[in-house]
Design an enzyme around this catalytic site. Structure first.
Site, PDB file in Angstrom:
ATOM      1  CE  LYS A   1     -17.929  33.418  33.226  1.00  0.00           C
ATOM      2  NZ  LYS A   1     -17.097  32.291  32.286  1.00  0.00           N
TER       3      LYS A   1
ATOM      4  CG  ASP B   1     -18.261  28.346  32.873  1.00  0.00           C
ATOM      5  OD1 ASP B   1     -17.674  27.423  33.757  1.00  0.00           O
ATOM      6  OD2 ASP B   1     -17.906  29.604  32.411  1.00  0.00           O
TER       7      ASP B   1
ATOM      8  CD  GLU C   1     -18.276  25.886  30.664  1.00  0.00           C
ATOM      9  OE1 GLU C   1     -20.100  26.738  29.615  1.00  0.00           O
ATOM     10  OE2 GLU C   1     -17.750  27.165  30.131  1.00  0.00           O
TER      11      GLU C   1
ATOM     12  CG  ASP D   1     -14.202  26.382  29.554  1.00  0.00           C
ATOM     13  OD1 ASP D   1     -12.992  26.033  28.157  1.00  0.00           O
ATOM     14  OD2 ASP D   1     -14.697  27.665  29.636  1.00  0.00           O
TER      15      ASP D   1
ATOM     16  CE  LYS E   1     -14.180  29.507  26.494  1.00  0.00           C
ATOM     17  NZ  LYS E   1     -13.723  29.770  27.604  1.00  0.00           N
TER      18      LYS E   1
HETATM   19 MG    MG Z   1     -16.617  28.271  31.018  1.00  0.00          MG
END
Ligand code: MG
Length: 385
Positions: free
Chosen positions: A177, A202, A227, A252, A276
């Site tokens: 992250k 991300d 991301e 995402d 997802k």
């Molecule tokens: Mg993500």
């Protein structure tokens, strides 16, 4: 959204959901996880149980307590389920689980609430047919490749140490992250120590187009992808940023439906997709996105929402489909939770792989003593009430 792929199993016969139970659960994490949204120490979520003639299937809602990742929360999901989705589903005959999500289309948005119910019915349909969920979905892989995500750390050295620990646990691909102030220096530190590690970052929407010079520097770090750098609703901005970068942008938060994927691809807003099922309305929408990416040669992988073993197992089954050509964020249950809810747990081999279960449905037993301990409330509805 009926499925044209004959390899996907058709339901043996019409079935009706005659009872639905929602439990509100709270599970302590093994260690706190920090993203640009904040720090979490517990996973708080809804678990939907859909029953037919004494057989139950389970769907985990991936909404959280706060609307930080997306507009939905546990409260909004409960409201949608209780007041709209469940009354519209109980007692309705379904020929196949693909029919459930179109049946829920009368509610606009709220994909996480829909997915929790829809995915429970897919698990139920698989158990009614005595087939593993992967078979209903059209998957055939016996194993999937695992991957892990590392949250924001206090220093570059701390991040390097965490990454090293994950690599020695068998994870062959890592995501870290980032947020403004904890980005380039941190990534460079990891790259210095692990020059060849398949690595992505991300940003969880923490940046704006003014940060383009930073992304041009990250472009030199041989990342698999960047991301969700920009705002969740800024597809035009992502397209502008992608034009100036060699590193692919992966979306995402920006893709909550197959239609939003179409817009993103049309604009050139991404070159990779993180899918997802809980974010896009459930398995029927996930299959549509999978098929679209596969047909168009768009690389695809499956993200994670800190699911318990129940939601995690659903993601494992989905990743047995051939379009998932990059390792995802699915990691071992015990990496995340002090006490997970399924037996056997989701485990990662020393080669960084997870077996796709072969038992009916999700293919794991639920440890009810742990579910009961984690349950904060329970509501139940029946078709005959
Ligand atoms: Mg993500």
């Amino acid at each position: 959204m009926c499925d044209p792929d004959a390899s996907r199993v058709n339901a043996a016969s019409v079935f009706r959901v005659d009872r639905i139970v929602i439990r509100g659960l709270e599970l302590p994490l093994r260690q706190p996880f920090q993203t640009s949204y904040g720090r979490i120490t517990h996973k708080s979520f809804l678990l939907v149980e859909a029953c037919s003639k004494g057989v139950s299937g389970y769907g985990e809602c991936v909404a959280g307590p706060e609307p930080f990742y997306c507009p939905e929360t546990n409260e909004t999901a409960l409201h949608m389920l209780r007041d709209f989705l469940i009354p519209h589903t109980l007692g309705v005959p379904f020929a196949q689980p693909w029919d459930v999500l179109p049946h829920l289309d009368f509610v606009r948005g709220h994909p996480m609430a829909k997915a929790a119910l829809e995915m429970a019915v897919w698990d139920l349909a698989a158990r009614l047919q005595n087939a593993p969920l992967s078979k209903l979905l059209g998957g055939s892989a016996a194993k999937i490749r695992a991957g892990a995500a590392v949250g924001l750390q206090a220093s570059p050295a701390a991040l390097v140490e965490r990454v090293g620990r994950e690599v020695s646990s068998g994870y062959g691909r890592l995501k870290v992250k980032i947020e403004p102030g904890r980005d380039l220096e941190y990534v460079r530190a990891v790259r210095t120590q692990f020059p060849d590690l398949p690595l992505l970052v991300d940003a969880n929407s923490a940046y704006a187009l003014e940060h383009t010079p930073l992304f041009q520097q990250l472009d030199q770090q041989h990342l698999m992808m960047i991301e969700q750098p920009l705002a969740w609703d800024d597809l035009v901005g992502h397209a502008a940023l992608q034009k100036g970068l060699d590193t692919p942008i992966c979306l995402d938060e920006s893709i909550a439906s197959p239609a939003q994927l179409e817009t993103a691809l049309e604009l050139g807003a991404c070159r990779v997709v993180n899918l997802k099922p809980g974010r896009v309305g459930g398995f029927a929408a996930a299959l549509a996105i999978h098929d679209r990416c596969r047909t168009s040669g768009v690389p695809l992988w499956c993200g994670g929402m800190f699911e318990s073993g129940i939601g995690r197992a659903a993601n494992v089954h989905l990743q047995s489909l051939p379009g998932f050509n990059l390792p995802g964020d699915t990691s071992a249950s015990e990496r995340t939770f002090v006490e997970d809810l399924i037996d056997p747990p989701v485990e990662v081999s020393s080669h960084g792989e997870i077996d796709v279960p072969t038992a009916p449905g999700l293919g794991h037993d639920i440890i009810w003593s742990r579910v009961d301990r984690a349950t904060r409330f329970r509501e139940e509805w029946s078709a005959d009430r």
